[in-house]
Scaffold this motif. Structure first.
Motif: not given
Lengths: 766, 285, 176
Positions: B28-30, B33-34, B98, B100-101, B104, B187, C24, C45, C60, C62-64
């Motif tokens: 998922g990359g969540t 990526m952070v 969220s 959105q999260i 993924r 969140m 991203s 995110g 989001c 920004c997270l892909v």
């Protein structure tokens, strides 16, 4: 009162003003076409990135940029050496935008690069070697005031009057004298009248508490962004999200040693500001990079940079003492306010002190405020700067007084409320104001009658904000088809273009859709102060109305010319020129469209102007009522109902007035429950992101009920008062009073996060 | 930095073994990526496993379910059968971030990120889930509680990754629940999390129990003493109070920006009691 | 770091680009494709300003990673209106004054559209929890929630006329 302002007390019947049409910039904003700070690009554009201090306080012994400069793709590297002190530059701003001999807070800019892309810029930052010598730091306001505190500016205040502040502060806290010559206390403010000692002697009940609040951030969703383009002839352009592009122009020109006329600043759409975009951070850095690289440079802050290096509000430590007779009449009020505003002077403690007791009619009142520097980022304005904290403390004591006296909290406030003719606690005597009207409307509202269940509590609080006027300049250009191009110089942060169009349409008697407003760049319009102090609908509105009147006068002149009668025999009504009376002659009216169509043959283009340093912004008061439920096992607080009642003077665009009420209330809810700057022992900010800096999310809050009270402001042709800021003044106190009622303990420390509430509950049972 | 999207497990393992420097799996990359954005992590290889067959599938197996490593929270939440059998696991996964999260984030990513505050981990531990680790020589199944060693550290060796999680078949009269505490309603990262799974006999007496706590130690805890207090009992007030006390005692949290020791200990007890009651109601059906 | 060639479909248009592996989807949209309607508020995110859908799923951007959308379908705010006809949500956001500064608006619209595609009859609580990943600092959310509920009401009337409605409800999720 402005020159030719009609008083609003003649109960004018409005046609456009007071409706809620769709804003002129609306479609662009719902389709993604609107261009914000980061949405602009230029041919040959470079990416600018900033290197920031990881230390709260450190001597910068040396900076070696040679490796970064040698990296392929890097076009410019700058340090403080590239930003010398020019004559007109403000030294504090200069030091804040680029550290010189010392880094004064975690996140302080120490160098910057411009490179062909983000990856190269990031790499270049890592190649800059900074030799730091770590120095002792202080971030807490009370600790910073101690005689042995680490000094943020050693020597800067030696031998100056400010040294007396330390002595006075120690004396007021009953502490021993200190021989130290230097201090972090940079200013002391004193307001009030009467004799508080005598007043307290008359009191039947005295309430006294010490309160603290943490620094919070405005939390606008758009990070700071700009695109700078300085040409080799020294002239420059800047595209930037800001609340005041004229301010940006003047400040940047001074910092870079440019003529004001050689810098043109164009404001982008602005993604929120709340006061946080009323100063410069990256703009002079981007200009300096562009000047050095000879190419356009875009700088966009990351969210982390926004938290670490832009201006949050002050944190505070406040002591309040309030005395009353048994019948509820206040006899004495006293407060000591200590605000730290980061590494430079300028915390909003003066305004906190002025607003603290402004809601009340007091015979004996004394307020002292201390401005304190610490190793934190320089604070910036945040919606009614300084006022929410002092209101939190004062209204908390008023709430407790109501409990002790067994009085209804609204009735207690009414009994002591400031009215027209009251000498305010900060000096001036109030004109017509609407505090009592907000209290009456709150008491009548259904929310005030709702039944409360177990673990639930209700809180009430009132609040005050001055509202500003200031320098304002507006142009109205009449187009050939009779539509209007309206140019204002105050960035639109919440729908003000719609309000301006409404006022121009109202004044000229034409449809709202025939007026289009833009925010003009610095070269196209005279100077305008920043969008702040809730001044835009008042001051730009006033200027718009008067520019429209100027336009109408010119239209009348053209009609007079066509009819061959004297100009003063023509009047403007309902969008057309009419003969002023029967003696003037019998001519069918000439509409704005007809006159516009003939303009080129009657003397050329028609335009209205107005320039003013506006005075007479009427103060605004509000009363908030909130119900909460606290889970006694976890300390979690749920907001059940929320009511905002506020005096708008005259609501120009009703939906956007409600929006200001609701937005301020929810920011206040965040401030009181969860938002805070958390610093570690090392002086580093620990929660520089939206994950742990917790602003309210959609599921945290209920609908925010609103009542618009309209007590006209005599200083504005339509009676308008600013509405943007007052809405954040009462919520801290209102929610704190509700939580205190629900848990049976007075909440004095913000934020009232769940661990603090559980602690408070434990202290109660112990 | 290299991005690869292999189409078989064998190819994926091969890439991991050959890779120099740091390698990271992208599902998922969540989290990934952070971490990359903050500069915490600059992997040399990013291996996207979503193109490997099976990674995005939920497959019935031995009366339970095998959940592929790239199944997102939303996909899991929409799977009616898994939600019915293991509501405690699904609600825990759905609490991560969220909407959105949720689109993924994956349960396996949550497990392998090895954060002590991971929401799905106490829930998975409570239901006795196992993780399948694939690697160069062998494929092994291990209890999920053994995956994390310490914050950010797992038992995975070079060349290994978790390809799926297996949720066993639920016995009759079994209920699961997960609760967490966060300051807001959404969140946030859990300040305390508690997963409980109970099996009852027809008389409503607990015959099997597992209790797990999150965010109160360096990794999610399996609290056996808490389970013991439930065994052989119905959930009366006395048992629940003892359960809460044991959970509070078992918690060994730290003070940090998200909560204090005292707060976390107290709330660990409160949430465990509340989660046990929900699991009990669910077990009764 | 070598660039990756990607072929994808954005708002129905086949699109090709190259990107670095650390970019991203948000970076690609804004900086490589000039689609600046999708906003960056945090890059981690936490704010939802960069919301888009990926194969119909709200994410989001920004997270892909830009690299991983090869062969997939992306929808952004730029694809929401049909030519000059606004989507009902866009129209209602304007009518309800559901935006002040407008920076969060594209993200809210994309997220709300994704909700209404799954549930045309959401409760206020369902709307609030679905949109909890979209931060707005101006409005206090009141007018946004009203605009979404009002759009749903209108769309239900239209849907009633045309065909049966789909309901795949996302239950309201609550913490303890």
């Amino acid at each position: 009162m402005p020159l030719d302002a009609k008083t609003s007390n003649d109960k004018k019947a409005f046609k456009s003003v007071g409706t809620s049409p769709i804003r002129p910039d609306g479609i662009d904003k719902v389709t993604g076409r609107a261009r914000f700070g980061a949405d602009m690009s230029a041919p040959g554009m470079l990416v600018g990135r900033i290197l920031r201090s990881p230390h709260a306080h450190a001597k910068i012994k040396s900076i070696d940029t040679s490796k970064a400069e040698a990296l392929p793709g890097v076009k410019a590297v700058i340090t403080s050496a590239d930003l010398p002190k020019y004559k007109d530059a403000d030294e504090d701003i200069l030091i804040n935008i680029m550290a010189r001999d010392r880094a004064l807070y975690d996140g302080h800019t120490v160098a910057a690069v411009a490179a062909i892309d983000a990856a190269v810029a990031k790499k270049a930052l890592k190649l800059i070697k900074v030799d730091y010598e770590i120095m002792p730091h202080v971030t807490d306001v009370d600790l910073a005031m101690l005689p042995n505190a680490p000094l943020v500016h050693p020597g800067r205040y030696d031998g100056m009057a400010e040294n007396e502040h330390l002595a006075l502060a120690l004396q007021e806290q009953g502490k021993a004298k200190s021989k130290r010559k230097s201090t972090n206390i940079v200013s002391r403010y004193d307001f009030g009248h009467g004799d508080v000692k005598k007043g307290f002697k008359q009191a039947d009940v005295i309430v006294e508490h010490e309160f603290t609040t943490e620094a919070t951030h405005q939390g606008y969703i758009e990070p700071h962004a700009c695109l700078a383009n300085v040409s080799s002839d020294g002239s420059g352009e800047l595209w930037v999200c800001t609340q005041g592009h004229f301010m940006v122009r003047d400040v940047c020109a001074a910092l870079l040693g440019m003529d004001v006329s050689s810098l043109r600043v164009t404001p982008s759409e602005i993604g929120g500001g709340f006061g946080g975009k009323t100063t410069v951070f990256i703009e002079p850095v981007a200009l300096a990079l562009s000047r050095k690289a000879g190419r356009p440079v875009k700088v966009v802050m990351s969210r982390e940079e926004v938290f670490r290096a832009t201006g949050p509000t002050a944190s505070s430590s406040i002591k309040v003492r309030l005395g009353a007779k048994k019948d509820g009449r206040f006899v004495a009020a006293e407060a000591v306010l200590k605000y730290q505003g980061g590494a430079f002077p300028g915390s909003p403690v003066e305004m906190g002190a002025m607003t603290a007791f402004a809601c009340y009619d007091l015979a004996n009142v004394k307020i002292v405020g201390y401005d304190v520097v610490t190793n934190r980022p320089k604070q910036a304005a945040y919606r009614a700067p300084g006022a929410p904290m002092s209101a939190f403390a004062v209204e908390g004591c008023v709430g407790e007084l109501a409990e002790k006296l067994g009085m209804d909290p609204i009735e207690l406030r009414k009994k002591n409320a400031a009215v027209e003719g009251t000498k305010s606690s900060y000096g001036p005597t109030f004109g017509p104001i609407g505090l009592v009207e907000t209290l009456d409307a709150a008491k009548k509202h259904k929310n005030y009658k709702a039944k409360l269940g177990k673990n639930q509590g209700r809180g009430v609080a009132s609040g005050f904000w001055f509202n500003f006027g200031g320098n304002t300049c507006v142009n109205i250009n009449l187009n050939v088809d009779g539509t209007l191009a309206l140019a204002v110089g105050t960035p639109d942060i919440g729908g003000s273009r719609a309000s301006m169009c409404l006022m121009a349409a109202e004044e000229l008697g034409i449809p709202y859709d025939d007026v289009r407003a833009i925010v003009a760049d610095t070269s196209s319009l005279g100077y305008n102060d920043v969008t702040d102090g809730s001044r835009v609908t008042f001051a730009s509105g006033l200027a718009t109305i008067n520019a429209a009147r100027d336009c109408a006068a010119k239209l009348c002149k053209r009609a007079a010319q066509i009819w061959d009668i004297p100009a003063d025999a023509v009047k403007w009504e309902n969008g057309a020129a009419h003969p002023a009376g029967a003696n003037a002659g019998d001519f069918p009216p000439l509409s704005i469209k007809e006159l516009a169509g003939q303009a080129h043959s009657t003397g050329g283009p028609i335009a209205g102007h107005y320039e003013v340093n506006a005075d007479g912004a009427g103060p605004s008061f509000a009363t908030h009522v909130v119900d909460v439920e606290v889970d006694p096992e976890t300390g979690a607080t749920k907001v059940l109902r929320y009511l905002v009642v506020q005096d708008a003077g005259k609501a120009v665009h009703r939906a956007y007035v409600e929006g200001q009420f609701q937005g301020g209330a929810v920011q206040g809810i965040g401030w009181v429950l969860n938002e805070e700057y958390i610093y570690g022992e090392d002086g580093r900010l620990q929660n520089a992101g939206f994950l742990d800096y917790r602003i309210p999310v959609c599921s945290d809050v209920p609908m925010i009920d609103t009542v618009i009270v309209e007590v006209p402001n005599p200083g504005h042709p339509y009676g308008v008062r600013g509405v943007g800021e007052t809405s954040i003044v009462p919520p801290l106190a209102a929610v704190a009073n509700a939580v205190s009622a629900a848990i049976g303990v007075r909440a004095t420390t913000l934020p009232m996060s769940p661990p603090r509430i559980l602690e408070a509950l434990k202290s109660k049972s112990a | 930095m290299r991005y690869e999207a292999p189409e078989t497990i064998k190819a994926a393992v091969g890439l991991l073994i050959k890779a120099r420097g740091q390698s990271r799996i992208l599902a998922g990359g969540t989290d990934l990526m952070v971490q990359m954005r903050s500069g915490m992590l600059e992997p040399d290889l990013i291996m996207d496993i979503k193109r490997i067959p099976g990674m995005r599938d939920i497959v019935p197996e031995k009366g339970g379910f095998r959940i592929g490593a790239a199944v997102s929270g939303s996909e899991l939440g929409e799977h009616a059968k898994v939600s019915k059998m293991w509501p405690g696991v699904v609600e825990a996964v759905e609490l991560i971030g969220s909407t959105q999260i949720q689109g993924r984030a994956t349960m396996v990513g949550n497990l392998c990120n090895a954060s002590p505050a991971a929401d799905s981990v106490p829930a998975l531990i409570a239901v006795g889930a196992t993780a399948r680790i694939v690697g160069n020589k062998r494929t092994r199944d291990v209890p999920v509680e053994t995956i994390a060693k310490a914050p950010g550290k797992t038992i995975l060796a070079k060349g290994e990754f978790v390809s799926s999680v297996f949720l066993p078949k639920a016995l009759p009269r079994t209920g699961s629940a997960y609760l967490r505490f966060i300051p807001r309603t959404e969140m946030d990262i859990a300040v305390v999390g508690s997963g409980v799974c109970l099996t009852l006999n027809p008389k409503g007496v607990v015959t099997k129990a597992r209790v797990s706590l999150g965010a109160v130690a360096a990794r999610a805890l399996l609290v056996e003493e808490a389970a013991d207090v439930l065994l052989g009992n119905k959930l009366n007030d006395d048992v629940l109070e003892r359960l809460a006390d044991i959970a509070s005692d078992a918690a060994t949290p730290i003070n940090d920006k998200r909560g204090t020791v005292a707060f976390r200990k107290q709330v660990a007890g409160v949430l465990t009691r509340r989660a046990a009651l929900i699991a009990f109601q669910r077990a009764k059906g | 770091m070598s660039n990756i060639h990607v072929t994808t479909t954005i708002n129905g248009d086949e699109t090709e680009y190259v990107c670095r592996p650390d970019e991203s989807l948000l970076d690609v949209l804004r900086d490589r494709l000039g689609m600046s309607g999708t906003k960056e508020g945090c890059g981690t995110g936490d704010c939802g300003a960069c919301s888009v859908t990926l194969d119909g799923r709200l994410v989001c951007s920004c997270l892909v990673m830009g690299a991983e959308v090869d062969g997939h379908k992306v929808e952004t705010i730029e694809g929401m209106a049909d030519g000059e006809d606004l989507h009902p949500l866009q129209q209602k956001f304007l009518e309800h004054a559901a935006l002040q500064c407008g920076i969060c608006t594209p993200g809210f619209l994309v997220a709300a559209q994704s909700l209404l595609e799954r549930n045309l009859d959401p409760t206020e609580t369902e709307v609030r929890y679905w949109l909890a990943g979209n931060l707005c600092r101006c409005t206090g959310y009141d007018k946004i929630v009203r605009a979404v509920l009002d759009t749903a009401k209108d769309m239900r009337k239209v849907a009633k006329k045309s065909s049966a409605k789909k309901t795949a409800k996302k239950g309201a999720r609550h913490a303890a």
